[in-house]
Design a protein around this motif. Structure first.
Motif, PDB file in Angstrom:
ATOM      1  N   CYS A 216     -47.760 -11.892 -16.196  1.00 55.34           N
ATOM      2  CA  CYS A 216     -49.009 -12.150 -16.925  1.00 55.34           C
ATOM      3  C   CYS A 216     -48.714 -12.633 -18.341  1.00 55.34           C
ATOM      4  O   CYS A 216     -49.339 -13.580 -18.828  1.00 55.34           O
ATOM      5  CB  CYS A 216     -49.858 -10.876 -16.983  1.00 55.34           C
ATOM      6  N   PHE A 217     -47.756 -11.992 -19.005  1.00 51.28           N
ATOM      7  CA  PHE A 217     -47.422 -12.342 -20.380  1.00 51.28           C
ATOM      8  C   PHE A 217     -46.877 -13.765 -20.461  1.00 51.28           C
ATOM      9  O   PHE A 217     -47.218 -14.531 -21.371  1.00 51.28           O
ATOM     10  CB  PHE A 217     -46.413 -11.340 -20.938  1.00 51.28           C
ATOM     11  N   GLN A 218     -46.030 -14.139 -19.492  1.00 50.56           N
ATOM     12  CA  GLN A 218     -45.516 -15.516 -19.452  1.00 50.56           C
ATOM     13  C   GLN A 218     -46.668 -16.508 -19.303  1.00 50.56           C
ATOM     14  O   GLN A 218     -46.716 -17.536 -19.998  1.00 50.56           O
ATOM     15  CB  GLN A 218     -44.541 -15.678 -18.285  1.00 50.56           C
ATOM     16  N   ALA A 219     -47.572 -16.209 -18.395  1.00 47.11           N
ATOM     17  CA  ALA A 219     -48.698 -17.114 -18.142  1.00 47.11           C
ATOM     18  C   ALA A 219     -49.576 -17.265 -19.382  1.00 47.11           C
ATOM     19  O   ALA A 219     -50.041 -18.367 -19.698  1.00 47.11           O
ATOM     20  CB  ALA A 219     -49.524 -16.605 -16.968  1.00 47.11           C
TER      21      ALA A 219
ATOM     22  N   LYS B 170     -48.468 -23.287 -14.501  1.00 47.68           N
ATOM     23  CA  LYS B 170     -47.612 -23.709 -13.395  1.00 47.68           C
ATOM     24  C   LYS B 170     -46.607 -22.617 -13.069  1.00 47.68           C
ATOM     25  O   LYS B 170     -46.245 -21.803 -13.933  1.00 47.68           O
ATOM     26  CB  LYS B 170     -46.888 -25.008 -13.742  1.00 47.68           C
ATOM     27  N   ILE B 171     -46.173 -22.619 -11.821  1.00 51.05           N
ATOM     28  CA  ILE B 171     -45.192 -21.637 -11.351  1.00 51.05           C
ATOM     29  C   ILE B 171     -43.861 -22.344 -11.148  1.00 51.05           C
ATOM     30  O   ILE B 171     -43.774 -23.332 -10.409  1.00 51.05           O
ATOM     31  CB  ILE B 171     -45.654 -20.970 -10.046  1.00 51.05           C
ATOM     32  N   ILE B 172     -42.826 -21.867 -11.804  1.00 49.64           N
ATOM     33  CA  ILE B 172     -41.484 -22.432 -11.711  1.00 49.64           C
ATOM     34  C   ILE B 172     -40.615 -21.486 -10.885  1.00 49.64           C
ATOM     35  O   ILE B 172     -40.507 -20.297 -11.200  1.00 49.64           O
ATOM     36  CB  ILE B 172     -40.863 -22.628 -13.108  1.00 49.64           C
ATOM     37  N   LYS B 173     -40.016 -22.021  -9.841  1.00 49.18           N
ATOM     38  CA  LYS B 173     -39.168 -21.197  -8.973  1.00 49.18           C
ATOM     39  C   LYS B 173     -37.695 -21.489  -9.255  1.00 49.18           C
ATOM     40  O   LYS B 173     -37.280 -22.634  -9.331  1.00 49.18           O
ATOM     41  CB  LYS B 173     -39.482 -21.462  -7.498  1.00 49.18           C
ATOM     42  N   LYS B 174     -36.924 -20.414  -9.409  1.00 48.72           N
ATOM     43  CA  LYS B 174     -35.482 -20.531  -9.605  1.00 48.72           C
ATOM     44  C   LYS B 174     -34.759 -19.651  -8.598  1.00 48.72           C
ATOM     45  O   LYS B 174     -35.336 -18.709  -8.056  1.00 48.72           O
ATOM     46  CB  LYS B 174     -35.103 -20.126 -11.034  1.00 48.72           C
ATOM     47  N   LYS B 175     -33.499 -19.968  -8.355  1.00 49.42           N
ATOM     48  CA  LYS B 175     -32.710 -19.181  -7.416  1.00 49.42           C
ATOM     49  C   LYS B 175     -32.434 -17.795  -8.003  1.00 49.42           C
ATOM     50  O   LYS B 175     -32.386 -17.611  -9.214  1.00 49.42           O
ATOM     51  CB  LYS B 175     -31.390 -19.886  -7.096  1.00 49.42           C
TER      52      LYS B 175
ATOM     53  N   THR C 143     -48.730 -16.733 -22.621  1.00 47.97           N
ATOM     54  CA  THR C 143     -48.065 -17.246 -23.824  1.00 47.97           C
ATOM     55  C   THR C 143     -47.385 -18.599 -23.620  1.00 47.97           C
ATOM     56  O   THR C 143     -47.263 -19.384 -24.559  1.00 47.97           O
ATOM     57  CB  THR C 143     -47.016 -16.238 -24.331  1.00 47.97           C
ATOM     58  N   LYS C 144     -46.954 -18.880 -22.388  1.00 47.95           N
ATOM     59  CA  LYS C 144     -46.210 -20.120 -22.122  1.00 47.95           C
ATOM     60  C   LYS C 144     -46.941 -21.079 -21.188  1.00 47.95           C
ATOM     61  O   LYS C 144     -46.493 -22.208 -20.977  1.00 47.95           O
ATOM     62  CB  LYS C 144     -44.845 -19.784 -21.517  1.00 47.95           C
ATOM     63  N   LYS C 145     -48.020 -20.594 -20.596  1.00 50.06           N
ATOM     64  CA  LYS C 145     -48.777 -21.375 -19.601  1.00 50.06           C
ATOM     65  C   LYS C 145     -47.921 -21.710 -18.376  1.00 50.06           C
ATOM     66  O   LYS C 145     -48.148 -22.711 -17.701  1.00 50.06           O
ATOM     67  CB  LYS C 145     -49.343 -22.661 -20.213  1.00 50.06           C
ATOM     68  N   GLU C 146     -46.933 -20.872 -18.132  1.00 50.40           N
ATOM     69  CA  GLU C 146     -46.105 -21.033 -16.931  1.00 50.40           C
ATOM     70  C   GLU C 146     -45.532 -19.674 -16.540  1.00 50.40           C
ATOM     71  O   GLU C 146     -45.420 -18.767 -17.367  1.00 50.40           O
ATOM     72  CB  GLU C 146     -44.977 -22.035 -17.159  1.00 50.40           C
TER      73      GLU C 146
ATOM     74  N   GLN D 278     -48.941 -16.166  -7.595  1.00 47.58           N
ATOM     75  CA  GLN D 278     -50.102 -16.954  -7.193  1.00 47.58           C
ATOM     76  C   GLN D 278     -51.411 -16.219  -7.513  1.00 47.58           C
ATOM     77  O   GLN D 278     -52.386 -16.832  -7.963  1.00 47.58           O
ATOM     78  CB  GLN D 278     -50.029 -17.268  -5.699  1.00 47.58           C
ATOM     79  N   LYS D 279     -51.413 -14.893  -7.308  1.00 45.84           N
ATOM     80  CA  LYS D 279     -52.596 -14.087  -7.632  1.00 45.84           C
ATOM     81  C   LYS D 279     -52.903 -14.152  -9.123  1.00 45.84           C
ATOM     82  O   LYS D 279     -54.070 -14.224  -9.530  1.00 45.84           O
ATOM     83  CB  LYS D 279     -52.373 -12.633  -7.202  1.00 45.84           C
ATOM     84  N   ILE D 280     -51.846 -14.131  -9.941  1.00 45.50           N
ATOM     85  CA  ILE D 280     -52.036 -14.211 -11.391  1.00 45.50           C
ATOM     86  C   ILE D 280     -52.548 -15.597 -11.779  1.00 45.50           C
ATOM     87  O   ILE D 280     -53.421 -15.735 -12.642  1.00 45.50           O
ATOM     88  CB  ILE D 280     -50.717 -13.874 -12.116  1.00 45.50           C
TER      89      ILE D 280
END
Length: 293
Positions: A182-185, A249-254, A187-190, A239-241
């Protein structure tokens, strides 16, 4: 009732103490206050700024219940100094059990973790399954449980195994999964997720507090109780957040993190407990608190 709470100035402990004071209880809080003190000022609360290893037996005089929340919280924090983690969780728990025994304290409620089960393939992870913890944090929780169980003839005990706690507290934590996403979303919009398929059980902080209040009031059979209002994969949680915080946007990393947990709370529900806060409500509350500074 006079209650001894270890870790009472922490993320969950702060809200728990507020609720207990409103119910009229007297509190002794033992906490190092490493992350500050947000406890209410009240003549029915006594704060002792100490490590639980440094308290003496007299602290238990007149106490009816111990609620043991204190530990080095989380896997990364525990890995900073594993020896200290083992001392706090295991030796500290034994010390508290001795205090309970010598002062004839009636009830011992322990904040364990749902992560003690390790990685399970079963769709229903119940309290009957084996414990196969994979980190020092998880292992110390398991051993602390064993220590408490060895004192079972002296007091009733409840080993609470929660999912990942989330939600707003005056002593906020932003290292917990839903909180940090939530905090990332906000403050960073991602949102950055590592992996994504790992499953995580979750429980809102108010429901977590209510679990402790439930066992304070009720007297079901001693033992372990899972506490989770639901299970979601990391990517589905993100996705719920995203549904609540628009234009991110959602960034996926390994990820090399194999941890994947799910919990069944059927045993807890059979004692009459009910979860009250939905994931949507909990996320919306974080958003509102953020916008209110």
């Amino acid at each position: 009732m006079k209650i001894l709470i270890t870790g009472g100035a922490g993320y969950v402990g702060t809200l728990l103490c507020e609720k207990l004071l409103k119910l009229g209880h007297k509190l002794i809080v033992v906490d190092t206050c490493w992350f500050g003190n947000f406890l209410p000022k009240n003549n029915r609360i006594k704060l002792i700024k100490k490590n639980i290893l440094d308290i003496n037996d007299s602290i238990g005089r007149g106490v009816e219940t111990i609620i043991h929340l204190a530990s080095i919280a989380s896997d990364p924090a525990s890995e900073l100094n594993p020896k200290y983690t083992w001392e706090i969780s295991c030796l500290g728990t034994k010390k508290l059990c001795e205090i309970a025994k010598k002062n004839k304290i009636k009830k011992f409620i322990y904040a364990s973790s749902g992560s003690v089960y390790g990685i399970k393939k079963e769709k229903k992870v119940t309290e009957n399954l084996s414990l196969v913890p994979i980190s020092d944090y998880n292992k110390t929780k398991m051993i602390a449980e064993n220590v408490i169980e060895s004192y079972k003839k002296y007091f009733k005990y409840y080993l609470i195994r929660p999912g990942t706690v989330y939600g707003y507290s005056k002593r906020m934590r932003l290292d917990l999964m839903i909180n940090i996403l939530c905090f990332q979303a906000l403050t960073k919009k991602e949102i950055t997720i590592l992996g994504g398929n790992q499953l995580r059980p979750y429980i809102h902080i108010r429901d977590m507090v209510n679990v402790y209040l439930h066992f304070l009031k009720k007297n079901p059979q001693s033992g372990a109780y899972n506490s989770s209002s639901g299970n979601l994969s990391v990517k589905n949680t993100a996705q719920k957040i995203k549904e609540r915080i628009k234009n991110i946007k959602i960034i996926k990393k390994k990820s090399n993190d194999p941890r994947s947990y799910r919990l069944s709370s059927e045993k807890l529900l059979k004692t009459g407990f009910k979860f009250k806060t939905s994931l949507k409500e909990g996320v919306d509350e974080i958003i509102n608190q953020f916008h209110n500074n």
